[in-house]
Motif scaffolding. Structure first.
Motif, mmCIF file in Angstrom:
data_model
loop_
_atom_site.group_PDB
_atom_site.id
_atom_site.type_symbol
_atom_site.label_atom_id
_atom_site.label_comp_id
_atom_site.label_asym_id
_atom_site.label_seq_id
_atom_site.Cartn_x
_atom_site.Cartn_y
_atom_site.Cartn_z
ATOM 1 N N ASN A 131 39.005 39.169 27.745
ATOM 2 C CA ASN A 131 39.390 39.553 29.110
ATOM 3 C C ASN A 131 40.430 40.671 29.114
ATOM 4 O OD1 ASN A 131 41.316 37.916 27.975
ATOM 5 N ND2 ASN A 131 41.760 36.775 29.840
ATOM 6 N N LEU A 132 40.956 41.040 27.940
ATOM 7 C CA LEU A 132 41.906 42.145 27.841
ATOM 8 C C LEU A 132 41.239 43.331 27.145
ATOM 9 C CD1 LEU A 132 45.196 40.265 26.835
ATOM 10 C CD2 LEU A 132 44.375 40.883 29.102
ATOM 11 N N ARG A 133 41.919 44.477 27.161
ATOM 12 C CA ARG A 133 41.408 45.674 26.481
ATOM 13 C C ARG A 133 42.607 46.405 25.873
ATOM 14 N NH1 ARG A 133 37.482 43.322 27.575
ATOM 15 N NH2 ARG A 133 35.496 44.041 28.439
ATOM 16 N N CYS A 134 43.131 45.852 24.784
ATOM 17 C CA CYS A 134 44.323 46.455 24.179
ATOM 18 C C CYS A 134 43.997 47.852 23.644
ATOM 19 C CB CYS A 134 44.834 45.574 23.057
ATOM 20 S SG CYS A 134 45.348 43.942 23.635
ATOM 21 N N TRP A 152 45.210 49.326 21.172
ATOM 22 C CA TRP A 152 45.164 49.378 19.717
ATOM 23 C C TRP A 152 44.302 48.261 19.122
ATOM 24 C CZ3 TRP A 152 46.896 44.610 19.221
ATOM 25 C CH2 TRP A 152 47.934 44.161 20.027
ATOM 26 N N CYS A 153 43.432 47.665 19.936
ATOM 27 C CA CYS A 153 42.636 46.518 19.466
ATOM 28 C C CYS A 153 41.974 46.830 18.119
ATOM 29 C CB CYS A 153 41.561 46.181 20.486
ATOM 30 S SG CYS A 153 40.559 44.762 19.982
ATOM 31 N N ASP A 154 42.160 45.931 17.141
ATOM 32 C CA ASP A 154 41.566 46.168 15.821
ATOM 33 C C ASP A 154 40.207 45.482 15.670
ATOM 34 O OD1 ASP A 154 42.575 43.623 15.734
ATOM 35 O OD2 ASP A 154 43.785 43.901 13.929
ATOM 36 N N ALA A 208 34.556 43.024 19.337
ATOM 37 C CA ALA A 208 34.611 41.715 19.996
ATOM 38 C C ALA A 208 35.318 41.810 21.348
ATOM 39 C CB ALA A 208 35.334 40.698 19.105
ATOM 40 N N SER A 209 35.677 43.042 21.765
ATOM 41 C CA SER A 209 36.375 43.186 23.049
ATOM 42 C C SER A 209 35.804 44.362 23.857
ATOM 43 C CB SER A 209 37.876 43.370 22.816
ATOM 44 O OG SER A 209 38.134 44.507 22.014
ATOM 45 N N TRP A 210 36.128 45.592 23.448
ATOM 46 C CA TRP A 210 35.664 46.762 24.205
ATOM 47 C C TRP A 210 34.138 46.838 24.222
ATOM 48 C CZ3 TRP A 210 38.703 50.247 26.914
ATOM 49 C CH2 TRP A 210 40.095 50.147 26.731
ATOM 50 N N GLY A 269 39.020 36.065 17.986
ATOM 51 C CA GLY A 269 38.143 36.839 18.858
ATOM 52 C C GLY A 269 38.379 38.321 18.658
ATOM 53 N N GLY A 270 38.135 39.020 19.783
ATOM 54 C CA GLY A 270 37.949 38.597 21.154
ATOM 55 C C GLY A 270 39.029 37.606 21.620
ATOM 56 N N GLU A 271 38.669 36.929 22.679
ATOM 57 C CA GLU A 271 39.530 35.872 23.207
ATOM 58 C C GLU A 271 38.761 34.557 23.158
ATOM 59 O OE1 GLU A 271 42.907 35.281 24.318
ATOM 60 O OE2 GLU A 271 41.793 33.452 23.915
ATOM 61 N N THR A 306 44.921 33.400 20.032
ATOM 62 C CA THR A 306 44.698 33.709 21.443
ATOM 63 C C THR A 306 45.801 34.613 21.967
ATOM 64 O OG1 THR A 306 44.528 32.736 23.662
ATOM 65 C CG2 THR A 306 45.921 31.565 22.096
ATOM 66 N N ALA A 307 45.469 35.374 23.014
ATOM 67 C CA ALA A 307 46.500 36.171 23.681
ATOM 68 C C ALA A 307 47.272 35.334 24.702
ATOM 69 C CB ALA A 307 45.872 37.381 24.371
ATOM 70 N N GLY A 308 46.818 34.107 24.933
ATOM 71 C CA GLY A 308 47.564 33.208 25.814
ATOM 72 C C GLY A 308 47.391 33.512 27.292
ATOM 73 N N PRO A 334 51.121 37.038 22.792
ATOM 74 C CA PRO A 334 51.202 37.681 24.114
ATOM 75 C C PRO A 334 51.231 39.187 23.942
ATOM 76 C CG PRO A 334 52.959 36.030 23.802
ATOM 77 C CD PRO A 334 52.342 36.291 22.464
ATOM 78 N N LYS A 335 50.522 39.862 24.806
ATOM 79 C CA LYS A 335 50.394 41.313 24.648
ATOM 80 C C LYS A 335 51.508 42.044 25.401
ATOM 81 C CE LYS A 335 46.920 40.961 21.944
ATOM 82 N NZ LYS A 335 47.289 39.730 21.229
ATOM 83 N N LEU A 336 52.247 42.844 24.675
ATOM 84 C CA LEU A 336 53.354 43.613 25.237
ATOM 85 C C LEU A 336 52.807 44.860 25.938
ATOM 86 C CD1 LEU A 336 55.817 43.325 22.204
ATOM 87 C CD2 LEU A 336 55.697 41.887 24.254
HETATM 88 S S1 SF4 Z 1 43.447 40.475 23.182
HETATM 89 FE FE1 SF4 Z 1 42.908 40.744 21.025
HETATM 90 S S2 SF4 Z 1 40.658 41.023 21.005
HETATM 91 FE FE2 SF4 Z 1 41.348 41.291 23.136
HETATM 92 S S3 SF4 Z 1 41.577 43.517 23.336
HETATM 93 FE FE3 SF4 Z 1 43.599 42.665 22.773
HETATM 94 S S4 SF4 Z 1 43.697 42.782 20.500
HETATM 95 FE FE4 SF4 Z 1 41.528 43.071 21.136
#
Ligand code: SF4
Length: 223
Positions: free
Chosen positions: A30-33, A35-37, A41-43, A71-73, A98-100, A115-117
């Motif tokens: 549900n997020l789109r960081c 710098w997602c590595d 599994a996300s974008w 994940g992903g989440e 999880t990102a919580g 948690p994502k800053l």
């Molecule tokens: S929460 Fe994790 S999987 Fe989702 S976009 Fe951010 S880094 Fe990627």
């Protein structure tokens, strides 16, 4: 459930660093960081639908006693509760990464909450949604109250520590549960960030986490 990848490796981050583990990476986030590595599994969520039986059959090929659901989440994946119950039934130690931002009643021995800053917020279409969702205080409190947890922050610059410290204090998380980890997929960048982040951790009594999998395997899938 939709699975991006299954693999056997060493846990590369956090309290269980170095523990041989079977990784179950659900696809979708549900997020789109920025710098997602794991963008696959996300974008751009890839993967295939797998039954729980098929996931557990693959896991049985390896000697791991630890499972890492990531994940992903994973907390938004349908069947996440059933999957973790099945893992528990066969005696696995279960970590959920999880990102919580979402709660489900899962079986879990270590809730690894990251948690994502604000350093994670992307530019463009997803910025507003990401910014609105990235900190869900009630969910963080619920996860921390109901599970053994670690609070893991991804740090790209020294200023990010102020944000991590403020949130950890706000949540009344003891410092030994707070882990700071350098952001990056390039081992050279991670090494440079590690050198100043380690000093901050010493000064503030936070735990430092390297990214062992990058050192061992580089930035590649399935490791
Ligand atoms: S929460 Fe994790 S999987 Fe989702 S976009 Fe951010 S880094 Fe990627």
């Amino acid at each position: 459930m939709k699975i991006a990848e299954l693999f056997y490796s060493l846990q590369g981050e956090g309290l269980l660093l170095g523990v041989p583990s079977f990784f179950i990476r659900t696809s979708g986030c549900n997020l789109r960081c920025s710098w997602c590595d794991t963008p696959y599994a996300s974008w751009n969520p890839e993967g295939e639908e797998m039954t729980l039986d098929a996931i557990l059959a693959e896991m049985k090929r390896y000697p791991a006693r630890h499972a890492v659901v990531t994940g992903g989440e994973p907390m938004i994946a349908p069947q996440i509760a059933e999957l973790t119950n099945r893992l528990r039934d066969v005696g696995m130690h279960i970590t959920i990464e999880t990102a919580g931002t979402a709660f489900k009643p899962v079986a879990c021995d270590l809730m690894s909450i990251s948690p994502k800053l604000s350093n994670s917020t992307p530019e463009g279409t997803f910025a507003a949604q990401h910014e609105r969702l990235r900190i869900q205080r009630d969910v963080l409190e619920q996860l921390m109250a109901q599970y053994n947890y670690q609070l893991k922050f991804v740090i790209a610059q020294a200023g990010d520590v102020d944000e991590a410290r403020a949130l950890a204090r706000d949540l009344q998380a003891p410092s030994e549960r707070v882990i700071l980890m350098p952001e990056g997929t390039d081992p050279m960048v991670v090494r440079e960030r590690s050198s100043w982040l380690a000093e901050i951790c010493k000064a503030e009594n936070f735990r430092f986490s390297p990214r062992l999998h990058l050192d061992l395997y580089g930035n590649r899938r399935g490791a």
